[in-house]
Design an enzyme around this catalytic site. Structure first.
Site, short mmCIF file in Angstrom:
data_model
loop_
_atom_site.label_atom_id
_atom_site.label_comp_id
_atom_site.label_asym_id
_atom_site.label_seq_id
_atom_site.Cartn_x
_atom_site.Cartn_y
_atom_site.Cartn_z
N GLY A 45 -1.94 6.27 6.50
CA GLY A 45 -2.53 7.77 6.30
C GLY A 45 -1.62 8.72 7.20
CB ILE A 85 3.26 -10.24 6.76
CG1 ILE A 85 2.29 -9.33 7.51
CG2 ILE A 85 4.46 -10.59 7.63
CD1 ILE A 85 1.73 -9.63 9.01
CD GLU A 89 -0.88 -0.86 7.22
OE1 GLU A 89 -1.08 0.21 6.43
OE2 GLU A 89 -1.50 -0.48 8.42
CE LYS A 92 -4.16 1.57 5.51
NZ LYS A 92 -3.52 2.13 6.85
CG HIS A 145 4.82 -3.98 12.87
ND1 HIS A 145 3.61 -4.21 13.44
CD2 HIS A 145 5.19 -2.62 12.97
CE1 HIS A 145 3.05 -2.86 13.71
NE2 HIS A 145 4.21 -1.88 13.68
CB VAL A 205 11.46 1.62 7.12
CG1 VAL A 205 11.74 2.66 7.50
CG2 VAL A 205 10.95 1.73 5.25
CG HIS A 209 8.26 -0.42 15.33
ND1 HIS A 209 7.68 -0.05 16.58
CD2 HIS A 209 7.22 -0.09 14.41
CE1 HIS A 209 6.22 0.02 16.43
NE2 HIS A 209 6.04 -0.09 14.93
CO CO Z 1 3.90 -0.27 14.56
#
Ligand code: CO
Length: 264
Positions: A45, A85, A89, A92, A145, A205, A209
């Site tokens: 979001g 993974i 997310e 969600k 991540h 992407v 990070h």
């Molecule tokens: Co992050």
């Protein structure tokens, strides 16, 4: 019957990498399923808001996209995740999609990149086909991540599999989970003879990070910390979405969702 495929990504506010990664996955999905109209949604979001405010881009969240598709009369929708993974997310995405199940004749889900053991094999093979072979004195580090979600265990399994494939020069760490930088750095020292480190993001992407936490000039980036430890460091900022063999795994997962629905 009107059919759609909704590619659902975390999202990125880095326009340069967006089309090379998420855009490329979407293009491959569109090409693989010519009978379905392709749509885009992001699970972040925060990124949806930022793109709207900064660039005037109207990217939909999962709920907004499904509402629009139902309104436009689509009856058969495949949601293909482009997440790495089955983590936060993904949870969600499923939760946001659940209330819409009754609005479509069929609503099916294509799994994230690293789901089954065959995915680990496909991903390690895809990455190995891009990497240089093992070189004495050189180690390879992937930065995933990471999170506190149980699915975070995938990163350690991935390193285990690289080692089983004979690539003990490869380490997998994460920015926000375990194993983190400390563990990666300790294992590089344990190898004894490492002088050079090649770092790659293990993310769809190569965004924030990758650019900052991995390769940034700040003293707390992995690059800076490894350099401070005496290694010669090279960062290769290629998102997983730029790798055709990785995109093929997402297409495969979408195919799985399509076939599942035909049997359902
Ligand atoms: Co992050």
């Amino acid at each position: 019957m009107k059919k759609a495929i909704l590619a659902v990504s975390f999202g990125t506010s880095h326009a340069d990498t967006l089309e090379k990664t998420i855009g490329a996955i979407e293009a491959d999905l569109a090409a693989a399923f010519p009978d379905r109209q392709l749509f885009r949604a992001f699970t972040s979001g925060m990124i949806v808001k930022k793109l709207n405010r900064r660039d005037g881009l109207a990217i939909r969240t999962v709920s907004q996209a499904l509402e629009a598709l139902a309104g436009e009369g689509y009856e058969d929708v495949v949601l293909q995740s482009t997440h790495v993974i089955n983590g936060e997310e993904w949870d969600k995405l499923r939760a946001q999609a659940a209330p819409f199940a009754g609005q479509f004749h069929r609503l099916s889900f294509g799994m994230p990149l690293l789901t089954g053991i065959e995915d680990y094999r496909a991903v390690t093979e895809a990455l190995l086909s891009r990497l240089p072979g093992p070189e004495p004195g050189t180690a390879i580090v992937f930065m995933g991540h990471g999170s506190e979600h149980p699915a975070n265990a995938v990163y350690a399994i991935l390193e285990y599999m690289f080692h089983d494939l004979g690539r003990r020069d490869i380490r997998v760490g994460t920015v926000e989970g375990y194993p983190g930088f400390e563990e990666v750095s300790r294992r590089l020292q344990e190898a004894g003879d490492v002088k050079r480190v090649r770092c790659y993001p293990l993310m769809v992407v190569a965004g924030d990070h990758a650019k900052n936490d991995l390769a940034g000039e700040e003293p707390d980036s992995w690059r800076s910390r490894l350099e401070a430890q005496g290694y010669e460091v090279r960062c290769i900022l290629e998102g997983l979405g730029e790798i055709p063999e990785i995109r093929a795994i997402f297409v495969d997962h979408a195919q799985g969702a399509v076939e599942e629905e035909n049997h359902g």
